[in-house]
Scaffold this motif. Structure first.
Motif, PDB file in Angstrom:
ATOM      1  N   LEU A   1      41.775  46.012  41.661  1.00  0.00           N
ATOM      2  CA  LEU A   1      42.268  44.725  42.186  1.00  0.00           C
ATOM      3  C   LEU A   1      41.511  43.539  41.632  1.00  0.00           C
ATOM      4  N   ASN A   2      40.191  43.625  41.668  1.00  0.00           N
ATOM      5  CA  ASN A   2      39.393  42.484  41.211  1.00  0.00           C
ATOM      6  C   ASN A   2      38.521  42.941  40.047  1.00  0.00           C
ATOM      7  N   ALA A   3      38.901  42.526  38.845  1.00  0.00           N
ATOM      8  CA  ALA A   3      38.106  42.901  37.661  1.00  0.00           C
ATOM      9  C   ALA A   3      37.945  41.694  36.749  1.00  0.00           C
ATOM     10  N   PRO A   4      37.327  40.614  37.295  1.00  0.00           N
ATOM     11  CA  PRO A   4      37.059  39.446  36.435  1.00  0.00           C
ATOM     12  C   PRO A   4      35.804  39.708  35.606  1.00  0.00           C
ATOM     13  N   SER A   5      35.309  38.695  34.922  1.00  0.00           N
ATOM     14  CA  SER A   5      34.089  38.838  34.135  1.00  0.00           C
ATOM     15  C   SER A   5      32.984  39.419  35.021  1.00  0.00           C
TER      16      SER A   5
END
Ligand code: FAD
Length: 395
Positions: A370-374
């Protein structure tokens, strides 16, 4: 044909996961599906290309663990595969004594996260690495560097023992005890299990398979300038400010990329659409949906001044240059040329907080990233291994 695993998303996280699954479960049949015609079309192909060390992240978090392991694995992969990368090292520079406590906090985090060679340096030592950089003190981070993540994703795709279906937007997902059925314009793809790595559309793909997500993706655009050729000699490697701890982004910085160009940025402004790159028309419907989301409104109410400042800076190269001048005093507005832009997939929670850590949800037949930003590009190979571990019991 029914596959063992269907991966949605041919970005670096999807491809690293597919690759790790084929290694962990030899003989498993894998298909990777993407709506775009080429590999790494979105975040994987629109980022700073920085090999993050693992300095910034809370010890014990997924980001800390997967970034430190991921950057070392990424260097090994690039070396073995003959792909461009450079361990150029990074300076995180305090330009004012008031920033030193936050810098010390980073030193403590990086040490707890096991970074090699990390140390505090003084104003004279800064000049040994970056002769044109100002600053009262800095951290020298030797494990940082640069890589070309799109090239990495393409190589992972070339090496994958599995099928890759590009230009196939996933339109519907039926999920049951027997596995998943994924509808695309090219037909229905059946699989025993699914890994969804849909980046900017992660919450939508999750919703398609009936999963209620704890937050939603709010797209934040990062815009770059590039230094003119004459000015680019002012920068050797990576020069970063001490970041504002309230936000997950790291502040406007200088990056000498693998091809030698020096980029300045990115900033962080609300994107007018999940795929709102430079030259792409704004998606007003998407913008309206962001404003209708209570979580975003709470975030905006709290940080409207910072947001307005970023928008102002985004519109004027002279204001952007002023920010950059704090790190490298010789930089002037005329040294900056417009560069590219990328859009970050960031989960914003209903209470207005930004989800800081990577997040993956496991269901009876799927893993949803779901959340895979930098630093997910840096961490991608370790994220792939982590996901292959999570797949135990699903295959
Ligand atoms: C401006 C910017 C700077 C960054 N700098 C860095 C950095 O220096 N270092 C670093 O480590 N990280 C950096 N990042 C973060 C990094 O780029 C991302 O974390 C990483 O690329 C995420 O990879 P991904 O595969 O999850 O997402 P993506 O690359 O976005 O891939 C998701 C894929 O899913 C596909 N997809 C979505 N919906 C569907 C659907 N319905 N059907 C089929 N396919 C679908 C998309 O087409 C896309 O190809 C940066 C990001 C940005 C935006």
């Amino acid at each position: 044909m029914k596959y063992d695993v269907a991966v949605i998303g041919a970005g670096i996280v999807g491809l690293a996961s597919a690759s790790a699954v084929t290694k962990r479960f030899p003989g498993a049949s894998v298909v990777v599906i993407d709506k775009e015609p080429t590999i790494g079309f979105h975040q994987t192909g629109h980022n700073s290309g920085v090999l993050h060390s693992g300095l910034y992240y809370k010890p014990g978090s997924l980001k800390a663990d997967l970034c430190v392991r991921g950057q070392r694995a990424m260097v090994e992969f690039c070396e073995t595969e003959g792909l461009p990368f450079k361990r150029s090292g990074k300076l995180v520079v305090a330009t004012d004594p008031s920033q030193i406590p936050a810098m010390e906090e980073l030193l403590a985090r990086g040490t707890a996260n096991g970074l090699r060679g990390l140390r505090r340096i003084n104003a004279d030592e800064i000049k040994e690495y970056e002769p044109h950089c100002g600053g009262v003190a800095a951290l020298h981070v030797p494990e940082s560097g640069v890589a070309d993540y799109q090239a990495v994703a393409v190589r992972l795709a070339e090496k994958l023992s599995g099928d890759i279906k590009l230009g196939q937007p996933v339109e519907r997902i039926r999920s049951g005890t027997g596995g998943v059925e994924i509808d695309t314009p090219g037909g229905t793809i059946e699989a025993r299990a699914m890994i969804a790595c849909a980046g900017l559309h992660a919450d939508r793909v999750a919703a398609m398979s009936g999963l209620e997500t704890p937050g939603r993706v709010v797209p934040f655009r990062g815009e770059y300038y590039q230094l003119t050729e004459a000015a680019s000699s002012l920068i050797n490697g990576l020069i970063y400010p001490v970041p504002d701890p309230r936000f997950p982004w790291l502040g406007v910085h200088f990056t000498r990329r693998v091809d030698g160009r020096v980029e300045v940025g990115p900033n962080a402004v609300l994107a007018m659409g999940r795929e709102h790159y430079r030259g792409v028309r704004p998606e007003f419907g998407e913008l309206a949906r962001t404003f209708a989301y209570g979580g975003f409104m709470k975030l905006a109410a709290k940080y409207w001044k910072t947001g307005a400042m970023e928008v102002w800076r985004s519109a004027r190269s002279s204001t952007y240059a002023k920010t950059a001048t704090k790190l490298v005093p010789e930089i002037r507005g005329e040294h900056l040329e417009p560069g590219g832009a990328g859009v970050r997939a960031q989960i914003v929670m209903p209470d207005g907080s930004l989800q800081d850590d990577f997040s993956m949800i496991k269901t009876e037949n799927a893993i949803h990233v779901l959340n895979a930003p930098s630093p997910a590009a840096t961490s991608s190979l370790a994220i792939g291994d982590h996901i292959a571990n999570l797949m135990q019991g699903l295959l």
